[in-house]
Structures are given as C-alpha cells and as structure tokens.
Design a protein around this motif. Structure first.
Motif, PDB file in Angstrom:
ATOM      1  N   ILE A 182       0.858  -1.180   0.000  1.00 57.22           N
ATOM      2  CA  ILE A 182       0.000   0.000   0.000  1.00 57.22           C
ATOM      3  C   ILE A 182       0.898   1.234   0.000  1.00 57.22           C
ATOM      4  O   ILE A 182       1.376   1.692   1.037  1.00 57.22           O
ATOM      5  CB  ILE A 182      -0.929   0.013   1.230  1.00 57.22           C
ATOM      6  N   ASN A 183       1.165   1.761  -1.187  1.00 59.15           N
ATOM      7  CA  ASN A 183       2.188   2.801  -1.322  1.00 59.15           C
ATOM      8  C   ASN A 183       1.674   4.232  -1.223  1.00 59.15           C
ATOM      9  O   ASN A 183       2.466   5.157  -1.065  1.00 59.15           O
ATOM     10  CB  ASN A 183       2.908   2.627  -2.662  1.00 59.15           C
ATOM     11  N   TYR A 184       0.385   4.425  -1.312  1.00 59.90           N
ATOM     12  CA  TYR A 184      -0.121   5.792  -1.409  1.00 59.90           C
ATOM     13  C   TYR A 184      -0.767   6.308  -0.130  1.00 59.90           C
ATOM     14  O   TYR A 184      -0.967   7.518   0.018  1.00 59.90           O
ATOM     15  CB  TYR A 184      -1.171   5.888  -2.531  1.00 59.90           C
ATOM     16  N   PHE A 185      -1.109   5.423   0.779  1.00 58.05           N
ATOM     17  CA  PHE A 185      -2.038   5.796   1.837  1.00 58.05           C
ATOM     18  C   PHE A 185      -1.380   5.875   3.214  1.00 58.05           C
ATOM     19  O   PHE A 185      -0.383   5.208   3.495  1.00 58.05           O
ATOM     20  CB  PHE A 185      -3.191   4.791   1.869  1.00 58.05           C
ATOM     21  N   LYS A 186      -1.984   6.682   4.084  1.00 52.87           N
ATOM     22  CA  LYS A 186      -1.528   6.826   5.457  1.00 52.87           C
ATOM     23  C   LYS A 186      -1.947   5.610   6.275  1.00 52.87           C
ATOM     24  O   LYS A 186      -2.831   4.842   5.889  1.00 52.87           O
ATOM     25  CB  LYS A 186      -2.125   8.095   6.069  1.00 52.87           C
ATOM     26  N   TYR A 187      -1.331   5.481   7.455  1.00 55.69           N
ATOM     27  CA  TYR A 187      -1.621   4.333   8.309  1.00 55.69           C
ATOM     28  C   TYR A 187      -3.105   4.242   8.643  1.00 55.69           C
ATOM     29  O   TYR A 187      -3.695   3.154   8.609  1.00 55.69           O
ATOM     30  CB  TYR A 187      -0.804   4.403   9.605  1.00 55.69           C
ATOM     31  N   GLU A 188      -3.732   5.379   8.959  1.00 58.69           N
ATOM     32  CA  GLU A 188      -5.154   5.381   9.331  1.00 58.69           C
ATOM     33  C   GLU A 188      -6.020   4.874   8.185  1.00 58.69           C
ATOM     34  O   GLU A 188      -7.040   4.196   8.420  1.00 58.69           O
ATOM     35  CB  GLU A 188      -5.596   6.790   9.729  1.00 58.69           C
ATOM     36  N   GLU A 189      -5.617   5.165   6.968  1.00 55.42           N
ATOM     37  CA  GLU A 189      -6.377   4.706   5.809  1.00 55.42           C
ATOM     38  C   GLU A 189      -6.197   3.213   5.595  1.00 55.42           C
ATOM     39  O   GLU A 189      -7.154   2.500   5.259  1.00 55.42           O
ATOM     40  CB  GLU A 189      -5.929   5.482   4.569  1.00 55.42           C
ATOM     41  N   VAL A 190      -4.966   2.746   5.796  1.00 54.83           N
ATOM     42  CA  VAL A 190      -4.688   1.312   5.667  1.00 54.83           C
ATOM     43  C   VAL A 190      -5.437   0.534   6.744  1.00 54.83           C
ATOM     44  O   VAL A 190      -5.969  -0.560   6.504  1.00 54.83           O
ATOM     45  CB  VAL A 190      -3.174   1.044   5.745  1.00 54.83           C
ATOM     46  N   LEU A 191      -5.506   1.113   7.938  1.00 58.01           N
ATOM     47  CA  LEU A 191      -6.259   0.487   9.031  1.00 58.01           C
ATOM     48  C   LEU A 191      -7.738   0.404   8.681  1.00 58.01           C
ATOM     49  O   LEU A 191      -8.393  -0.623   8.944  1.00 58.01           O
ATOM     50  CB  LEU A 191      -6.068   1.292  10.319  1.00 58.01           C
ATOM     51  N   ASN A 213      11.601   3.988   6.476  1.00 60.46           N
ATOM     52  CA  ASN A 213      11.068   5.304   6.839  1.00 60.46           C
ATOM     53  C   ASN A 213       9.642   5.241   7.379  1.00 60.46           C
ATOM     54  O   ASN A 213       9.050   6.265   7.720  1.00 60.46           O
ATOM     55  CB  ASN A 213      11.107   6.233   5.620  1.00 60.46           C
ATOM     56  N   ASN A 214       9.078   4.033   7.423  1.00 58.68           N
ATOM     57  CA  ASN A 214       7.727   3.836   7.956  1.00 58.68           C
ATOM     58  C   ASN A 214       6.670   4.652   7.202  1.00 58.68           C
ATOM     59  O   ASN A 214       5.681   5.095   7.780  1.00 58.68           O
ATOM     60  CB  ASN A 214       7.681   4.193   9.454  1.00 58.68           C
ATOM     61  N   THR A 215       6.888   4.864   5.915  1.00 57.94           N
ATOM     62  CA  THR A 215       5.942   5.653   5.121  1.00 57.94           C
ATOM     63  C   THR A 215       5.102   4.791   4.189  1.00 57.94           C
ATOM     64  O   THR A 215       4.191   5.295   3.543  1.00 57.94           O
ATOM     65  CB  THR A 215       6.681   6.712   4.284  1.00 57.94           C
TER      66      THR A 215
END
Length: 250
Positions: A182-191, A213-215
């Motif tokens: 999942i290269n485009y989204f923030k953690y909250e979105e992935v969650l 980099n945890n991005t």
C-alpha cells in the motif's frame, strides 16, 4: 434492470474464463467500437460492475485523471501480466467505457533506472467519473497536483469483484497467505481498509511496515482467512492469476 445487467456481466466473465482455459492470452470483445459517441452509457448512474472494477483497480496501480471534459481512469501493468491487462480491457470494452483497440506494449523508465515494458489503456472521459475523482483525491496544500486518499465510499464498492480486481492487480503470494503493498495511503487509511475486510468478509489481515522510513505499508492476509477469501473471489480470478492463491483455488 440492475440484476439482469449484473447477470449478463457475470456470464461475460465466465465466458472469458472458459476460453482462457482452452486458449491462453485470449480475450473476448463482443463488439467493435473506437469512438465514445458510439455508446450511450454516459446517461444515467454508474452500475455496480463498473464501480467495482474501478475501485478495485484504484486500490492497486490505476489512477484517475481530471480533464476539461470530465475524468478518465488509466490502467497499467507490466508486460509479464499482459493476460490480466487484456482481461481488464475486455471487461471495460464490453461495458462500453473504452475503445476496443488492443493495448500495445510501451517502455517506461522506473525510479531505479530500469527500463520496463508496460501495457496501459484508459477509459473515455466521463462527467460521471468526476464523483470517483472527488472520492479518491484531495488537492495538495500548494494547490499543485493531487494526493490519493482512501475513500469512505469503499465500504459500498468493495464487492467480491472489486476484491478480485485488487488481488489480481496488486496482490502477491507470500507463503500460504497474501500481501498487498500500500504505497499511497496513510496508516489510518490502511487500518480502515483492513478493518473493512474483516467487517464485510470476516477476512483477517495484519498491517506491516514495508520500508525503513515507515511511510509505506503492507497488508498481509492471514493464512486462516485464505480459504474464505478464495471462495469469495473465485468466480472472477482468471487462470493466470490463480497462482496467488496457492492451492486454495483448484
């Protein structure tokens, strides 16, 4: 009638699957058209089939582009996955959202300097696709360009067909499970996406970090959920993509 349209679409997929079992790298296009004006699908709301295809592919490598006359969706795969790209093209062409000209191989320079062979095609431009663009993108703070986001409307459009498209587009086999980069989204979105998989389909998955980099993140589908996932998406997985399911799809 929506049910009739969905049944016809399902039969179209099954016809492709049967033909693919006999002759690999083949596709079915039931008509010949090269111009948008030959179709009338710009009238009325988008049906669940086209929304499922677009939403599933937008989770992967596809993107939407806002143009003067509306929005178009572009689909892309490396040449090693040409059978899937041709299959995707045949679905959209039969639904009347792109021309029937077969996508051709292009070359592209990757970020690491590697020359890649890719297949790419786009839909025609539709005002009705503007809704999709608004759901998937926000304007950057500098007002230059857009940022891809995870839309809340995914809860409606993450159908079994959308799941299958996402898996074929971006899923990778990992041991007895499945992973997605999942290269485009923030953690909250992935969650949100991970929780949605469990809420809608009882599919258990874990979020993992994919770089130092945890991005960027990986969604890993648990082995115990693979039989259920395979059952849900099996009507839509083409033969060349069944390897992603190990022995769960026979």
């Amino acid at each position: 009638n929506m049910n009739i349209a969905s049944n016809m679409f399902y039969m179209m997929i099954m016809n492709y699957m049967i033909l693919s079992m006999i002759m690999y790298n083949k596709y079915i296009i039931n008509m010949k058209m090269t111009k948008k004006k030959e179709m009338n699908n710009y009238i009325g709301p988008l049906n669940m089939d086209i929304m499922s295809i677009i939403y599933g592919s937008m989770l992967g490598d596809s993107h939407a582009e806002k143009l003067k006359g509306g929005t178009r969706i572009t689909f892309q795969q490396e040449n090693i996955h040409n059978d899937y790209l041709y299959y995707l093209h045949s679905l959209l062409a039969n639904l009347g959202y792109c021309n029937t000209n077969l996508p051709t191989i292009k070359t592209k320079l990757s970020k690491n300097g590697k020359i890649m062979q890719i297949l790419r095609f786009g839909t025609w431009t539709y005002n009705s696709f503007n809704y999709i663009f608004k759901e998937w993108y926000i304007t950057k703070k500098s007002n230059k360009g857009y940022i891809k986001i995870m839309p809340k409307s995914l809860e409606t459009y993450l159908t079994p067909l959308a799941l299958a498209i996402w898996i074929m587009d971006d899923g990778c086999k990992l041991n007895k499970g499945l992973k997605f980069y999942i290269n485009y989204f923030k953690y909250e979105e992935v969650l949100f996406l991970t929780e949605l998989l469990y809420k809608k389909y009882n599919i258990k998955a874990t979020i993992q970090k994919s770089n130092m980099n945890n991005t960027q993140y990986i969604i890993y589908v648990w082995t115990e959920s693979m039989p259920s996932l395979a059952k849900i998406v099996s009507p839509y997985i083409i033969p060349s993509m069944k390897y992603k399911f190990d022995n769960y799809l026979l």
